[in-house]
Design a protein around this motif. Structure first.
Motif, PDB file in Angstrom:
ATOM      1  N   MET A 117       6.189  15.429  11.761  1.00  0.00           N
ATOM      2  CA  MET A 117       5.036  15.100  12.597  1.00  0.00           C
ATOM      3  C   MET A 117       4.815  13.595  12.664  1.00  0.00           C
ATOM      4  N   ILE A 118       4.969  12.919  11.518  1.00  0.00           N
ATOM      5  CA  ILE A 118       4.805  11.471  11.502  1.00  0.00           C
ATOM      6  C   ILE A 118       5.838  10.808  12.404  1.00  0.00           C
TER       7      ILE A 118
ATOM      8  N   ALA B 168      -3.103  13.973   4.006  1.00  0.00           N
ATOM      9  CA  ALA B 168      -2.249  12.801   4.175  1.00  0.00           C
ATOM     10  C   ALA B 168      -2.142  12.406   5.640  1.00  0.00           C
ATOM     11  N   LEU B 169      -2.002  13.403   6.534  1.00  0.00           N
ATOM     12  CA  LEU B 169      -1.887  13.111   7.959  1.00  0.00           C
ATOM     13  C   LEU B 169      -3.141  12.416   8.472  1.00  0.00           C
ATOM     14  N   GLU B 170      -4.290  12.912   8.079  1.00  0.00           N
ATOM     15  CA  GLU B 170      -5.547  12.279   8.485  1.00  0.00           C
ATOM     16  C   GLU B 170      -5.644  10.858   7.954  1.00  0.00           C
ATOM     17  N   THR B 171      -5.204  10.651   6.722  1.00  0.00           N
ATOM     18  CA  THR B 171      -5.272   9.325   6.106  1.00  0.00           C
ATOM     19  C   THR B 171      -4.322   8.344   6.787  1.00  0.00           C
TER      20      THR B 171
ATOM     21  N   GLN C 276       0.846  -1.186   0.000  1.00  0.00           N
ATOM     22  CA  GLN C 276       0.000   0.000   0.000  1.00  0.00           C
ATOM     23  C   GLN C 276       0.892   1.250   0.000  1.00  0.00           C
ATOM     24  N   ILE C 277       0.776   2.074  -1.041  1.00  0.00           N
ATOM     25  CA  ILE C 277       1.609   3.258  -1.196  1.00  0.00           C
ATOM     26  C   ILE C 277       0.731   4.503  -1.138  1.00  0.00           C
ATOM     27  N   LEU C 278       1.121   5.476  -0.326  1.00  0.00           N
ATOM     28  CA  LEU C 278       0.440   6.759  -0.271  1.00  0.00           C
ATOM     29  C   LEU C 278       1.298   7.798  -0.986  1.00  0.00           C
TER      30      LEU C 278
ATOM     31  N   ARG D 171      -3.129  11.767  -2.245  1.00  0.00           N
ATOM     32  CA  ARG D 171      -3.653  12.919  -1.517  1.00  0.00           C
ATOM     33  C   ARG D 171      -2.965  14.170  -2.055  1.00  0.00           C
ATOM     34  N   THR D 172      -3.658  15.313  -1.940  1.00  0.00           N
ATOM     35  CA  THR D 172      -3.150  16.559  -2.517  1.00  0.00           C
ATOM     36  C   THR D 172      -2.524  17.492  -1.488  1.00  0.00           C
TER      37      THR D 172
END
Length: 247
Positions: free
Chosen positions: A187-188, A158-161, A124-126, A152-153
């Motif tokens: 943050m991650i 992205a953080l929420e996802t 799974q790649i974001l 994501r844009t």
């Protein structure tokens, strides 16, 4: 605005032509039989591959000592380079690959000779980038080799996802609206209890930018415009290392 058409039956010819220009030489000579006036704006159309897939970009003509040239804006040139990369990757030249299911690309010696490596299939790649052309190119390239891609844009999306779903790798642009990719990476690493390899895919090419990205917690760094084989090899290398650590 009149148009000038370039025709490349082999996608690799187009990729080599785009890739051969330096960062400050975003210019092309004219196809045979075409002429321009100095300062004229034209629409350059690039007809690529046996399926005749096409893209285009505006260019300004100039007449110099070496003859007529078309000069492109950096953003348009990057878009052409991305188009060239995915065409060469997804539609290789007429030389048949070893197996029909394997794109004809060159892998570095440190990676397995199978493509894609088993460790990466179905991962799974974001992909986070505010440029729709980059998202489309990267998504098509990765899906073509068996990866599952979510896009994501913005860093906020992205953080929420990431907080809600599991991913095996994050492909991240630096220059995002509002929160930057660097801030998201920090943050991650600081706030989220997840093991998520991060690969920056960005136009920021200075050594200082690379140092800052790795200091923020990045695992790898690829500069735009990128070449599909290099990006694919880097991604599968990160996935492979993650599998080995988790074994």
């Amino acid at each position: 605005m009149r148009s000038i058409c370039y025709r490349f039956p082999d996608p690799r010819q187009f990729e080599q032509m785009i890739g051969s220009a330096g960062d400050s030489e975003l210019e092309l000579g004219l196809p045979s039989g075409e002429s321009v006036e100095d300062g004229e704006w034209v629409l350059a159309i690039f007809d690529v591959g046996p399926e005749r897939r096409a893209t285009s970009a505006a260019a300004r003509a100039s007449i110099g000592p070496e003859g007529p040239l078309l000069a492109f804006e950096p953003r348009d040139w990057r878009r052409l380079a991305d188009f060239a990369a995915i065409e060469a990757f997804h539609r290789p030249s007429s030389r048949p690959p070893a197996r029909a299911s394997q794109p004809d690309i060159e892998l570095p010696p440190s990676l397995p000779r199978s493509w894609p490596p088993r460790a990466g299939e179905g991962a799974q790649i974001l992909v986070v980038d505010d440029d729709p052309d980059i998202r489309d190119v990267v998504s098509a390239m990765l899906e073509a080799v068996g990866l599952v891609v979510t896009t994501r844009t913005s860093a906020e999306e992205a953080l929420e996802t990431v907080q809600r779903e599991h991913f095996d790798l994050l492909v991240l642009d630096w220059n995002l609206p509002k929160m930057t990719g660097i801030e998201l990476c920090r943050m991650i690493r600081r706030d989220l209890n997840v093991t998520l390899p991060v690969l920056f895919l960005t136009a920021n090419a200075s050594s200082q930018d690379m140092v800052e990205a790795f200091a923020s917690g990045a695992d790898d760094y690829v500069v735009k415009p990128f070449r599909a084989p290099e990006l694919g090899a880097r991604i599968f290398s990160l996935l492979r290392r993650t599998v080995v650590r988790g074994a």
